[in-house]
Write an enzyme that holds these catalytic residues in place. Structure first.
Site, mmCIF file in Angstrom:
data_model
loop_
_atom_site.group_PDB
_atom_site.id
_atom_site.type_symbol
_atom_site.label_atom_id
_atom_site.label_comp_id
_atom_site.label_asym_id
_atom_site.label_seq_id
_atom_site.Cartn_x
_atom_site.Cartn_y
_atom_site.Cartn_z
ATOM 1 N N ASN A 1 2.571 -19.467 53.460
ATOM 2 C CA ASN A 1 1.960 -19.681 54.783
ATOM 3 C C ASN A 1 2.043 -21.151 55.210
ATOM 4 O OD1 ASN A 1 0.082 -20.906 53.121
ATOM 5 N ND2 ASN A 1 -1.705 -19.880 54.002
ATOM 6 N N GLU B 1 -4.680 -25.435 53.705
ATOM 7 C CA GLU B 1 -4.332 -24.221 54.437
ATOM 8 C C GLU B 1 -4.057 -24.541 55.914
ATOM 9 O OE1 GLU B 1 -3.665 -21.683 52.711
ATOM 10 O OE2 GLU B 1 -5.417 -20.623 51.941
ATOM 11 N N ASP C 1 -4.946 -29.265 42.812
ATOM 12 C CA ASP C 1 -5.911 -28.343 43.419
ATOM 13 C C ASP C 1 -6.411 -27.338 42.377
ATOM 14 O OD1 ASP C 1 -3.609 -26.850 43.092
ATOM 15 O OD2 ASP C 1 -3.425 -26.261 45.172
ATOM 16 N N HIS D 1 1.201 -23.776 53.336
ATOM 17 C CA HIS D 1 0.248 -24.697 52.713
ATOM 18 C C HIS D 1 0.931 -25.599 51.684
ATOM 19 C CE1 HIS D 1 -1.059 -21.539 49.431
ATOM 20 N NE2 HIS D 1 -0.085 -22.282 48.969
HETATM 21 P P1 PGA Z 1 4.491 -20.545 44.238
HETATM 22 O O1 PGA Z 1 3.320 -21.229 45.069
HETATM 23 O O2 PGA Z 1 5.154 -21.658 43.479
HETATM 24 O O3 PGA Z 1 3.817 -19.592 43.304
HETATM 25 O O4 PGA Z 1 5.406 -19.887 45.199
HETATM 26 C C1 PGA Z 1 3.604 -22.368 45.803
HETATM 27 C C2 PGA Z 1 2.376 -22.824 46.553
HETATM 28 O O5 PGA Z 1 1.581 -21.997 46.989
HETATM 29 O O6 PGA Z 1 2.241 -24.041 46.740
#
Ligand code: PGA
Length: 261
Positions: free
Chosen positions: A151, A158, A82, A153
């Site tokens: 959250n 999302e 992404d 995702h």
């Molecule tokens: P993070 O993000 O590794 O910075 O916690 C994980 C994600 O949002 O997939």
């Protein structure tokens, strides 16, 4: 531990594996082991790997192995998971930039084998369809390493994302934009839209490995593994992969799971 989820995964084949390790470093090593095993069994395979803070240790371990001559990444195709719509990898707030600096450049992954998200394409629909076709043309993803957003995702799928979703452009939640602002120097402007591999694209991978660490994610880990599969928590759809799905947690991220069984 994986037995605790018996019966909660619908018509999946087998059950996800939940592996709890002592520390962040152990999580990183276990994930690096799986990446290395995948490449050893098919040196010209295609994989996708995440960005963010969680995989930094995994990348350091992979780079160490490449430099020690223990791992050869010279034929591996890397598909980016992404990035933000309208940013190139040279943009200060680019996820691909993090990937390049932490892994692709130090591991010397040939640039012609890296498939960047076509974030700048005028015709996003056509470009994302071509991205999906490129994955198929590469023989499909042998491995998808993914993280878990606070959250729920996965990549930038999302809340609201279903298991059928493919690579596409979507609007980011404010929560994810705030989360990601923390990766950069103060003041980095996080775009409002992203381009992400879909959940369906990830679910097509032969093997899916999710890495999660830290107590802040213990609650969302529990919901993902034991609550309903729902678009409100997109990562829960990964359970549809059954025994192709492994979650690697450090003790802190596993704190709310029942580990007695
Ligand atoms: P993070 O993000 O590794 O910075 O916690 C994980 C994600 O949002 O997939």
């Amino acid at each position: 531990m994986s037995s605790e989820n018996q019966g909660q995964f619908g018509d999946t084949i087998g059950q996800p594996t939940v592996t709890v390790v002592a520390s962040y470093d152990d999580m990183s090593r276990r994930a690096a082991d799986i990446v290395a095993e995948t490449i050893a069994s098919d040196p010209a395979c295609a994989i996708t790997v995440p960005t963010g803070s969680t995989p930094v240790g995994m990348y350091a371990e992979l780079v160490r192995r490449v430099k020690a001559g223990e791992l050869d990444v010279s034929r591996v195709s890397i598909f980016c998971l992404d990035d933000y719509r309208g940013t190139t990898w040279e943009d200060p707030a680019s996820l691909t930039k993090l990937l390049k600096h932490e892994f692709l450049i130090p591991a010397n992954v040939p640039d012609e084998l890296v498939h960047y998200m076509p974030t700048m394409a005028d015709d996003a629909e056509q470009a994302t369809a071509a991205y999906e076709e490129a994955i198929v043309a590469a023989g499909g993803l042998s491995l998808a390493v993914i993280g878990l957003g606070p959250n729920g995702h996965v990549a930038f799928n999302e809340p609201g994302s279903g298991p059928e979703t493919r690579t596409r452009v979507l609007d980011l939640t404010q929560q994810s934009r705030d989360q990601n602002a923390a990766y950069y120097e103060a003041g980095a402007k996080i775009p409002e839209q992203a381009m992400t591999m879909g959940l369906g694209t990830i679910l097509d991978a032969k093997r899916i490995v999710m890495i999660v660490n830290g107590e802040a994610k213990a609650g969302i880990v529990k919901q993902m593994l034991t609550g309903p599969m729902t678009a409100d928590l997109p990562a829960s759809w990964m359970r549809l992969a059954g025994d192709r799905f492994e979650v690697i947690l450090d003790q802190a991220a596993a704190a709310e799971l029942d580990q007695t069984r």
